[in-house]
Design a protein around this motif. Structure first.
Motif, PDB file in Angstrom:
ATOM      1  N   VAL A   1      44.353   6.208  11.015  1.00 38.43           N
ATOM      2  CA  VAL A   1      45.597   6.339  11.783  1.00 38.43           C
ATOM      3  C   VAL A   1      45.780   5.488  12.910  1.00 38.43           C
ATOM      4  O   VAL A   1      46.343   5.642  13.900  1.00 38.43           O
ATOM      5  N   GLU A   2      45.467   4.242  12.301  1.00 37.69           N
ATOM      6  CA  GLU A   2      45.939   3.179  13.314  1.00 37.69           C
ATOM      7  C   GLU A   2      47.259   2.486  12.907  1.00 37.69           C
ATOM      8  O   GLU A   2      47.434   2.228  11.815  1.00 37.69           O
ATOM      9  N   ALA A   3      47.790   1.812  13.885  1.00 41.40           N
ATOM     10  CA  ALA A   3      49.051   0.997  13.719  1.00 41.40           C
ATOM     11  C   ALA A   3      48.366  -0.448  13.746  1.00 41.40           C
ATOM     12  O   ALA A   3      48.945  -1.396  12.964  1.00 41.40           O
ATOM     13  N   GLN A   4      47.576  -0.755  14.495  1.00 44.17           N
ATOM     14  CA  GLN A   4      46.605  -2.009  14.321  1.00 44.17           C
ATOM     15  C   GLN A   4      45.013  -1.779  15.099  1.00 44.17           C
ATOM     16  O   GLN A   4      45.053  -0.582  15.602  1.00 44.17           O
ATOM     17  N   LYS A   5      44.233  -2.657  14.550  1.00 39.90           N
ATOM     18  CA  LYS A   5      42.824  -2.075  15.093  1.00 39.90           C
ATOM     19  C   LYS A   5      42.661  -2.046  16.587  1.00 39.90           C
ATOM     20  O   LYS A   5      43.213  -2.641  17.521  1.00 39.90           O
ATOM     21  N   GLY A   6      42.413  -0.775  17.006  1.00 35.67           N
ATOM     22  CA  GLY A   6      42.210  -0.188  18.449  1.00 35.67           C
ATOM     23  C   GLY A   6      43.436   0.488  18.814  1.00 35.67           C
ATOM     24  O   GLY A   6      43.298   1.123  20.030  1.00 35.67           O
ATOM     25  N   ILE A   7      44.623   0.538  18.181  1.00 33.48           N
ATOM     26  CA  ILE A   7      45.771   1.057  18.534  1.00 33.48           C
ATOM     27  C   ILE A   7      46.141   2.151  17.594  1.00 33.48           C
ATOM     28  O   ILE A   7      46.619   1.857  16.233  1.00 33.48           O
ATOM     29  N   LYS A   8      46.354   3.433  18.117  1.00 33.79           N
ATOM     30  CA  LYS A   8      46.589   4.522  17.182  1.00 33.79           C
ATOM     31  C   LYS A   8      48.138   4.683  16.827  1.00 33.79           C
ATOM     32  O   LYS A   8      48.808   4.197  17.749  1.00 33.79           O
ATOM     33  N   ASP A   9      48.510   5.049  15.734  1.00 39.36           N
ATOM     34  CA  ASP A   9      49.818   5.547  15.406  1.00 39.36           C
ATOM     35  C   ASP A   9      50.226   6.904  15.289  1.00 39.36           C
ATOM     36  O   ASP A   9      49.535   7.598  14.766  1.00 39.36           O
ATOM     37  N   PRO A  10      51.164   7.373  16.183  1.00 41.64           N
ATOM     38  CA  PRO A  10      51.444   8.862  16.632  1.00 41.64           C
ATOM     39  C   PRO A  10      51.707   9.544  15.130  1.00 41.64           C
ATOM     40  O   PRO A  10      51.418  10.499  14.987  1.00 41.64           O
ATOM     41  N   VAL A  11      52.819   9.155  14.525  1.00 41.42           N
ATOM     42  CA  VAL A  11      52.901   9.485  13.243  1.00 41.42           C
ATOM     43  C   VAL A  11      52.049   9.858  12.368  1.00 41.42           C
ATOM     44  O   VAL A  11      51.704  10.841  11.766  1.00 41.42           O
ATOM     45  N   LYS A  12      50.972   8.846  12.213  1.00 45.35           N
ATOM     46  CA  LYS A  12      49.938   8.966  11.270  1.00 45.35           C
ATOM     47  C   LYS A  12      49.005   9.897  12.045  1.00 45.35           C
ATOM     48  O   LYS A  12      48.235  10.696  11.008  1.00 45.35           O
ATOM     49  N   ILE A  13      48.975  10.051  13.123  1.00 48.44           N
ATOM     50  CA  ILE A  13      47.746  11.000  13.938  1.00 48.44           C
ATOM     51  C   ILE A  13      48.448  12.368  13.453  1.00 48.44           C
ATOM     52  O   ILE A  13      47.778  13.191  13.116  1.00 48.44           O
ATOM     53  N   HIS A  14      49.680  12.880  13.726  1.00 51.15           N
ATOM     54  CA  HIS A  14      50.272  13.799  13.543  1.00 51.15           C
ATOM     55  C   HIS A  14      50.074  14.446  11.797  1.00 51.15           C
ATOM     56  O   HIS A  14      49.625  15.278  11.641  1.00 51.15           O
ATOM     57  N   ALA A  15      50.506  13.553  11.147  1.00 54.46           N
ATOM     58  CA  ALA A  15      50.277  13.571   9.757  1.00 54.46           C
ATOM     59  C   ALA A  15      48.831  14.028   9.227  1.00 54.46           C
ATOM     60  O   ALA A  15      48.602  14.865   8.478  1.00 54.46           O
ATOM     61  N   PHE A  16      47.977  13.095   9.736  1.00 55.89           N
ATOM     62  CA  PHE A  16      46.484  13.436   9.473  1.00 55.89           C
ATOM     63  C   PHE A  16      45.895  14.907   9.894  1.00 55.89           C
ATOM     64  O   PHE A  16      45.551  15.585   8.980  1.00 55.89           O
ATOM     65  N   ILE A  17      46.504  15.206  11.190  1.00 55.44           N
ATOM     66  CA  ILE A  17      45.866  16.508  11.527  1.00 55.44           C
ATOM     67  C   ILE A  17      46.566  17.607  10.815  1.00 55.44           C
ATOM     68  O   ILE A  17      45.917  18.781  10.536  1.00 55.44           O
ATOM     69  N   ARG A  18      48.001  17.482  10.616  1.00 54.52           N
ATOM     70  CA  ARG A  18      48.372  18.649   9.646  1.00 54.52           C
ATOM     71  C   ARG A  18      47.731  18.495   8.425  1.00 54.52           C
ATOM     72  O   ARG A  18      47.551  19.901   7.872  1.00 54.52           O
ATOM     73  N   GLY A  19      47.556  17.399   7.805  1.00 57.42           N
ATOM     74  CA  GLY A  19      46.805  17.391   6.441  1.00 57.42           C
ATOM     75  C   GLY A  19      45.195  18.251   6.324  1.00 57.42           C
ATOM     76  O   GLY A  19      44.888  18.481   5.277  1.00 57.42           O
ATOM     77  N   ALA A  20      44.614  18.164   7.569  1.00 57.88           N
ATOM     78  CA  ALA A  20      43.579  18.520   7.589  1.00 57.88           C
ATOM     79  C   ALA A  20      43.187  20.054   7.471  1.00 57.88           C
ATOM     80  O   ALA A  20      42.325  20.619   7.159  1.00 57.88           O
ATOM     81  N   ASN A  21      44.597  20.731   7.942  1.00 54.04           N
ATOM     82  CA  ASN A  21      44.567  22.361   7.828  1.00 54.04           C
ATOM     83  C   ASN A  21      45.815  22.556   6.893  1.00 54.04           C
ATOM     84  O   ASN A  21      46.614  22.840   7.641  1.00 54.04           O
ATOM     85  N   PRO A  22      46.024  22.183   5.979  1.00 48.95           N
ATOM     86  CA  PRO A  22      46.998  22.460   5.083  1.00 48.95           C
ATOM     87  C   PRO A  22      47.571  24.099   4.950  1.00 48.95           C
ATOM     88  O   PRO A  22      46.746  24.729   5.027  1.00 48.95           O
TER      89      PRO A  22
END
Ligand SMILES: O=C(O)c1ccccc1N[C@@H]1O[C@H](COP(=O)(O)O)[C@@H](O)[C@H]1O
Length: 204
Positions: A183-204
């Motif tokens: 869920v990173e944009a670069q090492k140590g920096i998160k990507d908001p779009v990836k975070i939301h997609a990941f959390i949605r995907g964890a509870n489909p």
């Protein structure tokens, strides 16, 4: 039951708040200096002091001496410890704090033995094994090696991404999942779009 989600490798308040807004249950702070996601205990404490309640904060250590662990916990105020190195069960239990133990999966027989060793862990976190790298590899492992009846709740980690998270939880039904690089944009920096997609995907 809902799959709990931990977003690990937080280094910025904006990433922490974005993860919470997306529904993260826990945030991880890496107190392992060689990691590109390392955060000082002081900075972690500053972030944690601005968080709303009911979000678990997790201090990640790799073979850290006990005096340093005490000091880092005192400064950062993390709730729970994640031991990600070669710590013994006795060492993990000695801090009077809830803890989870990361096990790097090599083969089925060593995994079963390790699972029995850490019976007092709140959960066991399964991560990929790469020689010389303690974690955050961004690689998945062979999920078929996971036993059907683990002695403690399982947290799946290692190379999880917004693309593979749904099939992982459907196939394995872990108690929780943990992600850093996915869920990173670069090492140590998160990507908001990836975070939301990941959390949605964890509870489909
Ligand atoms: O994130 C790190 O840099 C790290 C360093 C040392 C030990 C563990 C680390 N991260 C943990 O590794 C797993 C998998 O991460 P990824 O999703 O494959 O990038 C996860 O539990 C992180 O908390």
């Amino acid at each position: 039951m809902r799959t709990r989600v931990k977003i690990c490798g937080i280094t910025r308040i904006e990433d922490a708040l974005e993860a919470i807004a997306a529904g993260a249950d826990a945030l991880g702070f890496v107190f392992y200096k060689p990691s590109p996601r390392y955060i000082s205990p002081e900075k972690a404490g500053e972030i944690i002091s601005q968080l709303p309640p009911f979000v678990t904060t997790v201090a990640l250590f790799v073979n850290e001496p006990s005096d340093d662990i005490y000091r880092i916990l005192e400064v950062s105020h993390c709730d729970l410890i994640q031991f990600h190195g070669d710590e013994s069960a006795e060492f993990c239990e000695s801090f009077n704090r809830p803890w989870i133990k990361a096990l790097r999966v090599k083969d089925a027989s060593s995994l079963s033995l390790q699972m029995l060793e850490f019976k007092q862990a709140r959960a066991l976190l399964l991560d990929s094994y790469r020689p010389g790298v303690p974690g955050g590899t961004g690689e998945t492992f062979n999920w078929e090696l996971i036993p059907e009846d683990p002695p403690r709740p399982l947290i799946l980690a290692g190379g999880l991404t917004p693309e593979n998270i749904s099939s992982a939880v459907q196939q394995l039904q872990p108690y929780g999942v943990d992600v850093s690089g996915g869920v990173e944009a670069q090492k140590g920096i998160k990507d908001p779009v990836k975070i939301h997609a990941f959390i949605r995907g964890a509870n489909p």
